[in-house]
Every structure is written in structure tokens, then in C-alpha cells.
Design an enzyme around this catalytic site. Structure first.
Site, PDB file in Angstrom:
ATOM      1  N   CYS A   1      63.109  40.718  27.425  1.00  0.00           N
ATOM      2  CA  CYS A   1      63.097  41.576  28.614  1.00  0.00           C
ATOM      3  C   CYS A   1      61.651  41.810  29.036  1.00  0.00           C
ATOM      4  O   CYS A   1      60.834  42.266  28.235  1.00  0.00           O
ATOM      5  CB  CYS A   1      63.782  42.903  28.288  1.00  0.00           C
TER       6      CYS A   1
ATOM      7  N   CYS B   1      60.353  45.404  28.786  1.00  0.00           N
ATOM      8  CA  CYS B   1      60.195  45.745  27.366  1.00  0.00           C
ATOM      9  C   CYS B   1      58.966  45.050  26.793  1.00  0.00           C
ATOM     10  O   CYS B   1      58.236  45.624  25.982  1.00  0.00           O
ATOM     11  CB  CYS B   1      61.432  45.308  26.578  1.00  0.00           C
TER      12      CYS B   1
END
Length: 461
Positions: free
Chosen positions: A388, A391
Site C-alpha cells: 500500500c 502505508c
């Protein structure tokens, strides 16, 4: 224990279906996080009072400034440890295409296109892509200023130069437009990140199982007795290393639970505190005693980064040092804000004593310090494996920030011997180290503040 780096994925929900027993159990778990911390002379209550009432408001205001909100990062580096075949970091993300000419091979009707399960996974994947996407938009004024920032940075004699800064793929990102929060990133690929960090970099033998290991064979939840006997038997430096990583993990869990996607409909998007998700990660019963330990490690991490903030003050106090953005008045104001924050950290009454680390035999201490550095550097490389993007952004920033904190603590004599005027050749911090260091501590400070918010919510449910 479903975990990922940056933001842990869970089913969407409001977290409001809470009975009194559940509420009291979670509140009791949080209230167990009290008193003195292991390997420290500080207590939780002193940290709460200092952070929530004094430091957090000033630090939060500082991080809104132009200098600290723009972070240069390379989000396109390939994972150096394994081939990442996933497109979105979500389990079951791939969808079987509709067979040509509607031919389902005799197993489905001609009207078949996607199974209900596959359709659900498409939606899940798309949600993760949308929530995990990085907003790379910058104002025209900021883009023009970037050229000046780079020239100013290049003119200084950097002690440590990050490869990412020189890469053509490195770009400035506005951190205020990309807050750390729920993204939907979850499942085995997310677990793999944390598993690699804990199993391969925390000085742990493979035959000692971590409690609640998500990737354990047979999905067995291992008791923590053997693990904590092993941890207690480690030297203080290696024990501190594990606690720093665990504290960072806990902080990230808190960010997810505090900025969770509660509503996403045509009428609008609502983010807020999700008590159910907070309970899943920190309730003593549900986590088999792990929750309170994780929170205590968060406080340990706070003390380490707070100590680094107080130690680096002389570096920024030098008259010639400038937090350069090109706007002299704002730059002067930002530096004054930073010095105010750093001077406040210096007033904390119960600082961690970093002299207790690497204090034995000089030869052995130097060897251990190098191991410490290499293990942490390896963890920073694992961040390029996070599926991600949002992230990955916060993972890279927070590991670089913690690495900078350790660099500061290990350079105490160099900082003390810096010249008051002229360049500091022995000790230097790059723009990226400064930004990541202060923002990483901002994340930990926010987590401590959010614990107070969760306590208040639980008392009022």
C-alpha cells in the site's frame, strides 16, 4: 492478530456496538498501563501529563509548517527481498476474467461474468487502491520553491545522504494531504512485512515463537511464556531494539483505530475513532495479555525519541542554522517554533538514560552497536516491500525518523563538540532526516494523546 505496516486492515464498521462488559474490560486493560516502565526510571503518568498538556499542542502546530509538511520520498523502489506479484496488497485481489464468448466450461450459466466472491474482492481491492493512494498534488508556489530547497540542501556538507533524495523517482509529498489512517491494507502480504521485521531483525531465534504470531503454521496461537523468558534474558540493548519495534507497531495500530473509515456513502465520508478495532488490538483478554505490553512499549519508544529531541537542541540552536524554504520570515518563525519544542523536551524531568546502552567492554559495545545499526537499516529496506503506497510512505518516514533518533543518541559527543559558527563537519542532519525525525516523534506523541481520547470515549459510551 491481523497486521500490516502503516495501517492495519479490518472490516469496515462504526465500532459502536459495545456492551458495558466489553467497555469495562478494555478500559481496565488500558488502565493497567501505569507506573514505571521496564529499563527506565520514568512512569506512564508523567509522560501523559507532559505530552498531552504541554508538548503535543506545540509539536502539532510545528508540523503544519511548510518546512515539516513536505517530505521527499521514493515510493517506486522495488522490494529487495522478495518478488511482489500483488497489484494492490489485498488478499484475493486478482479476479478471474469472464471466459470468452460467455463459455463457462459447463460449470456456470451463460450469463456468468464474475462469482459473488470475486466481485466482493474486486470491491475490496478498489477500496484499498483508493484509500491507499498517495495524493501527490502540490501548489504551483511550492513546486517552484522545491528548486531552491534542493539547491540549499546540496550546498551543505551532509553527514548522511539518503539514496532516495538523488533518485529521479523521488518526489515531494505533502504529509497533511496524506494523513496516516485506515486504508484497507491487510491479509498475508501485510502480515509478511511485520513477520520479516520481527523474525529476521529482532535478534530472535526461529525456535522462539512470538505470542499471537499471525503466520504461524496451523494458525496456532502460541503462549508467550517462552518468548518473554527469552526476551528477559537478552542484554538491555537487544531488548530495547525489540521494544522499539513493538512500540512502533502499537503506535500504528492506534492511528488506524483513531482515524478509521466509519462511513463512505454518497452523502460523504466520515473518519473517526473505532472502539471495536481498538479493542481487537489492545484488550487484555482478546490479545491474551499482549495489549497492555504493546502499549507500554509505545511509551518506551516515546522516551527514546523524546531523549533524542532534547539532545539535538545544540545542533539547531546555532545562529547560522536555517530551516530553509525561501521565505525568510516564515523560516525564522518555524525555527523559533522548533527551538521552543526542543527546549520544552529538555525540561522533561525523567529522561531515558542512553548511557545505559552500549556501556560495557568497548570492543563488544562497538560490535553490538554495529549489529544494532545494520538490523535497523534492514528494517528500513523492508519498507519498500509494503504493497500500500500510503502505508509505505508513513512506514519509510517513521523508520527513517527512528533511525535518525538513534543516530542522534549515538552522536552525543559529536553534538557537544560542534562549533558555534560555521559548518558542522562531524555531525550533520539532512533535510529529510530532520523532517522524518520530527514527524516520526509527532506520530508517537499523537498516539499517546489518542490513548487519552480512547479512555474518555470508553468512559462515556
Amino acid at each position: 492478530w491481523r497486521c500490516c505496516f502503516g495501517l492495519l486492515g479490518v472490516e469496515a464498521g462504526t465500532g459502536t456496538s459495545y456492551n458495558p462488559e466489553m467497555r469495562q474490560g478494555l478500559l481496565s486493560s488500558i488502565c493497567q498501563v501505569t507506573g514505571y516502565l521496564d529499563d527506565c526510571t520514568c512512569d506512564v503518568e508523567t509522560i501523559d501529563t507532559f505530552n498531552n498538556n504541554k508538548l503535543f499542542p506545540k509539536l502539532n502546530k510545528l508540523l503544519e509548517s511548510d518546512y515539516f509538511r513536505h517530505y521527499k520520498v521514493n515510493l517506486k523502489k522495488p522490494c529487495p527481498f522478495w518478488n511482489d506479484s500483488s497489484h494492490c496488497g489485498i488478499r484475493y485481489c486478482t479476479v478471474k476474467p469472464c471466459p470468452p464468448n460467455g463459455d463457462s466450461g459447463g460449470t456456470e450459466s451463460p450469463s456468468y461474468k464474475y462469482s459473488e466472491e470475486a466481485s466482493d474482492h474486486v470491491g475490496e481491492c478498489e477500496e484499498a487502491k483508493r484509500l491507499g493512494a498517495v495524493n501527490e498534488s502540490l501548489s504551483d508556489e511550492t513546486q517552484r520553491a522545491m528548486v531552491q530547497w534542493t539547491r540549499h540542501e546540496d550546498s551543505s556538507d551532509n553527514f548522511c545522504e539518503a539514496d532516495d533524495e538523488q533518485s529521479p523517482d523521488a518526489e515531494y509529498v505533502d504529509l497533511l494531504l496524506n494523513p496516516e489512517r485506515y486504508t484497507g491494507y491487510k491479509g498475508p502480504e501485510a502480515w509478511k512485512i511485520w513477520n520479516s521485521i520481527y523474525e529476521e531483525n529482532c535478534f530472535k531465534p526461529h525456535n522462539i515463537r512470538r505470542p499471537l504470531t499471525p503466520l504461524a503454521s496451523g494458525r496456532v496461537l502460541f503462549p508467550g511464556h517462552a518468548f518473554y523468558r527469552w526476551l528477559k534474558g537478552l542484554c538491555v540493548e537487544k531488548r530495547a531494539f525489540y521494544r522499539l519495534i513493538s512500540g512502533l507497531h502499537a503506535s500504528i495500530n492506534i492511528h488506524l483505530s483513531a482515524r478509521y473509515l466509519l462511513q463512505d456513502t454518497w452523502s460523504g465520508t466520515k473518519w473517526g475513532h473505532n472502539l471495536t478495532e481498538f479493542q481487537n488490538r489492545f484488550d487484555e483478554v482478546l490479545t491474551r495479555g499482549e495489549g497492555p505490553k504493546r502499549l507500554k512499549n509505545l511509551y518506551f519508544l516515546y522516551l527514546i525519541e523524546l531523549r533524542a529531541m532534547s539532545k539535538v537542541l545544540p545542533f539547531f540552536e546555532r545562529p547560522g542554522f536555517q530551516l530553509f524554504t525561501g521565505n525568510e520570515n516564515k523560516d525564522r518563525e518555524t525555527k523559533n517554533q522548533l527551538l521552543e519544542v526542543l527546549q520544552l523536551t529538555k525540561s522533561f524531568p525523567l529522561h531515558f538514560n542512553e548511557n545505559s546502552l552500549f556501556a560495557g567492554n568497548k570492543k563488544e559495545a562497538a560490535k553490538l552497536k554495529e549489529e544494532f545499526r545494520l538490523h535497523f537499516r534492514n528494517i528500513s529496506r523492508i519498507m519498500d516491500c509494503v504493497g500500500c503506497l500510503k502505508c509505505r510512505l508513513w512506514g519509510k518516514l517513521q523508520t527513517q525518523g527512528l533511525g535518525t533518533a538513534l543516530k542522534i543518541l549515538f552522536s552525543q559527543k559529536l553534538i557537544e563538540n560542534m562549533p558555534e559558527t560555521g559548518p558542522s563537519y562531524e555531525f550533520q542532519l539532512t533535510r529529510q532526516e530532520i523532517i522524518s525525525f520530527v514527524n516520526a516523534f509527532g506520530r508517537i506523541s499523537t498516539s499517546v494523546k489518542e490513548l487519552e481520547n480512547f479512555k474518555n470515549l470508553l468512559r462515556n459510551v
